[in-house]
Design a protein around this motif. Structure first.
Motif, mmCIF file in Angstrom:
data_model
loop_
_atom_site.group_PDB
_atom_site.id
_atom_site.type_symbol
_atom_site.label_atom_id
_atom_site.label_comp_id
_atom_site.label_asym_id
_atom_site.label_seq_id
_atom_site.Cartn_x
_atom_site.Cartn_y
_atom_site.Cartn_z
ATOM 1 N N SER A 50 0.999 -0.833 0.379
ATOM 2 C CA SER A 50 -0.017 -0.039 -0.014
ATOM 3 C C SER A 50 0.724 1.498 -0.178
ATOM 4 N N GLU A 51 1.838 1.542 0.566
ATOM 5 C CA GLU A 51 2.995 2.469 0.765
ATOM 6 C C GLU A 51 3.293 2.385 -0.660
ATOM 7 N N ARG A 52 3.599 1.677 -1.889
ATOM 8 C CA ARG A 52 4.105 1.720 -3.410
ATOM 9 C C ARG A 52 3.056 1.831 -3.969
ATOM 10 N N MET A 53 1.435 1.887 -3.815
ATOM 11 C CA MET A 53 0.466 2.362 -4.135
ATOM 12 C C MET A 53 -0.192 3.187 -3.802
ATOM 13 N N ARG A 54 -0.136 4.154 -2.773
ATOM 14 C CA ARG A 54 -0.287 5.294 -2.628
ATOM 15 C C ARG A 54 0.964 5.933 -3.345
ATOM 16 N N TYR A 55 2.225 5.742 -3.249
ATOM 17 C CA TYR A 55 2.873 6.139 -4.207
ATOM 18 C C TYR A 55 2.693 6.453 -5.817
ATOM 19 N N LEU A 56 2.212 4.809 -5.841
ATOM 20 C CA LEU A 56 1.538 5.112 -7.829
ATOM 21 C C LEU A 56 0.269 5.865 -8.036
ATOM 22 N N GLN A 57 -0.654 6.377 -6.871
ATOM 23 C CA GLN A 57 -1.367 6.231 -7.011
ATOM 24 C C GLN A 57 -1.508 7.797 -7.304
ATOM 25 N N GLU A 58 -0.096 8.123 -7.153
ATOM 26 C CA GLU A 58 0.259 9.610 -7.180
ATOM 27 C C GLU A 58 -0.127 9.714 -9.133
ATOM 28 N N LEU A 59 1.360 8.580 -9.204
ATOM 29 C CA LEU A 59 1.187 8.188 -10.740
ATOM 30 C C LEU A 59 0.212 7.926 -11.527
ATOM 31 N N VAL A 60 -0.434 7.357 -11.045
ATOM 32 C CA VAL A 60 -1.461 7.150 -12.304
ATOM 33 C C VAL A 60 -3.043 7.717 -12.120
ATOM 34 N N PRO A 61 -2.808 8.872 -12.867
ATOM 35 C CA PRO A 61 -4.077 9.823 -13.076
ATOM 36 C C PRO A 61 -5.470 8.836 -12.524
ATOM 37 N N GLY A 62 -6.699 9.194 -11.643
ATOM 38 C CA GLY A 62 -7.464 8.318 -12.172
ATOM 39 C C GLY A 62 -7.582 7.163 -11.333
#
Lengths: 359, 90
Positions: free
Chosen positions: A176-188
């Protein structure tokens, strides 16, 4: 306990960037070493590695651990805490937020655990240990070291029960840590709930990005020759006018016929180039532009020859831009030196091939 | 304790899903493709995904810049540029 392992793993993650496989292998290797006292004497990082091993071993190979275990819970509990503390102290640098959080959790959770399982001295110890600083942690580790291997085994066994949840919690936390980071990268991505949905979104996004890159580079590759077309027009517009004005006009109709024949390969080139995309259009543009003055200044029979010349001459720079055909220079220059220059249909074929390759 | 257990079971389910998606994701990453199909840790994979997405972003930006440069250099030749633009738009 869960927190302990969590901390341990997080520490491990911080210290050793190991794959899970290697991680577990290492754990099993370390797991049976009975070096706790020595380790306890050591501080910080040194301690952390065995601790990691201990923590990881249950998660990786529960079977081994549980088989070798004989369990009395009290010590078991105490021990992880000691490690936890030690680790928490050591870990703070690398994984500050998590380390803190976990330590706090262990403080809270420890009593609860103690109640549910057997009441132990361990709970208190845990709480104390959790609250202590790095120095205290070292001391606790040393204390734990005195208990040596049997504690070690028990600790493992105790962890075996929750190892799954622990490991998963840690893993999920990391994810989830990474996911949070990815969340910022991936729009939507922030709209999507759940990791699976997010991963789906990420996959789609990566795929779309890949396609985008592919598409853009294709566009650029296609428009590159077109760009050179400006220069080309300047260069060859002049030359062509000359060529059209001088030799074509001077040529008797009989001599023009071969150049008219050259049109046939040219015409072959044309459709294929047009089908290919922008190059074809650029080519057409040149041909059209040049065609008009040529037609105006030349006899009708000369017009096709001009367009025939225009075609290859445009293509030549295009090819040069792409670094494909140097041979074309010669062909085009021959052409420009005069229409009597023998413009072999072989060359035209060659051009065709090159063009196709380029496309 | 009970909360932990339930979370673990929940974790298992999502773990399966995640594993599935992770392997999908792994297939998309050039680095993991290179390394072979060996299951890298999820964290690592996600890390790689992050950097890969970043690199893709960079690439897209770079290419868009180049393309817009190309387009801007073409603007004076309006007929050619228009045709090319229409081609590129398609």
């Amino acid at each position: 306990m869960a927190r302990c392992q969590g901390t341990v793993e997080s520490l491990c993650q911080g210290l050793l960037d190991l794959d899970d496989d290697r991680f577990s292998a290492m754990c099993s290797a370390f797991g049976y070493l009975q070096e706790w006292p020595d380790l306890g004497a050591m501080c910080g990082a040194n301690l952390a590695v065995p601790a990691v091993a201990a923590a990881a071993a249950p998660s990786a190979g529960d079977g081994n651990d549980s088989s070798s275990c004989s369990g009395s819970g009290g010590i078991r509990k105490r021990r992880p805490d000691a490690y936890l503390d030690a680790k928490g102290g050591a870990n703070d640098m690398s994984k500050r937020p998590r380390g803190k959080q976990l330590t706090g959790l262990s403080e809270i959770a420890a009593p609860g655990k103690g109640k549910q399982e057997r009441p132990k001295a361990g709970t208190k110890k845990k709480a104390e240990a959790a609250s202590t600083a790095a120095a205290a942690a070292a001391a606790a580790a040393a204390a734990a070291g005195q208990k040596t291997d049997y504690i070690h085994v028990r600790a493992r066994r105790g962890q075996a029960t929750d190892s799954h949840s622990l490991a998963e919690r840690v893993r999920r936390e990391r994810i989830s840590e990474r996911m949070r980071y990815l969340q910022e990268l991936v729009p939507g991505c922030s709209k999507v709930t759940g990791k699976a949905g997010m991963l789906d979104e990420i996959i789609n996004y990566v795929q779309s990005l890949q396609k985008q890159v592919e598409f853009l580079s294709m566009k650029i590759a296609a428009s590159n020759p077109v760009v050179s077309f400006d220069i080309v027009e300047d260069l060859f517009g002049r030359q062509l006018k000359q060529a059209a004005a001088l030799p074509a006009m001077a040529l008797p109709a009989g001599q023009l016929e071969p150049s008219c024949l050259q049109m046939s390969p040219m015409q072959q080139v044309h459709p294929s180039a047009a089908a290919g995309g922008s190059t074809g259009f650029g080519l057409e543009m040149v041909v059209n532009n040049l065609y008009a003055p040529a037609a105006a200044s030349c006899p009708v029979s000369a017009a096709p020859s001009v367009s025939a010349a225009a075609g290859p001459s445009t293509i030549e720079p295009c090819l040069n831009v792409n670094g494909t055909a140097a041979a074309w220079d010669i062909g085009a220059q021959n052409l420009f030196s005069g229409f009597d220059a023998q413009f072999q249909s072989v060359e035209s074929d060659c051009l065709l091939d090159n063009l196709k390759m380029e496309m | 304790m009970s909360s932990r257990r339930s979370s673990s079971s929940r974790g298992n389910i999502s773990e399966d899903e995640i594993n599935e998606l992770i392997s999908k994701l792994q297939a998309l990453l050039p680095s993991s493709r290179r390394r072979g199909s060996g299951q890298a840790s999820t964290t690592k994979l996600l890390k790689e995904t992050c950097s890969y997405i970043k690199s893709l972003h960079r690439e897209v930006d770079d290419l868009s810049d180049r393309l817009s440069d190309l387009m801007s250099t073409m603007d004076h030749n309006s007929p050619g540029a228009e045709i090319i633009r229409s081609i590129l738009r398609s």
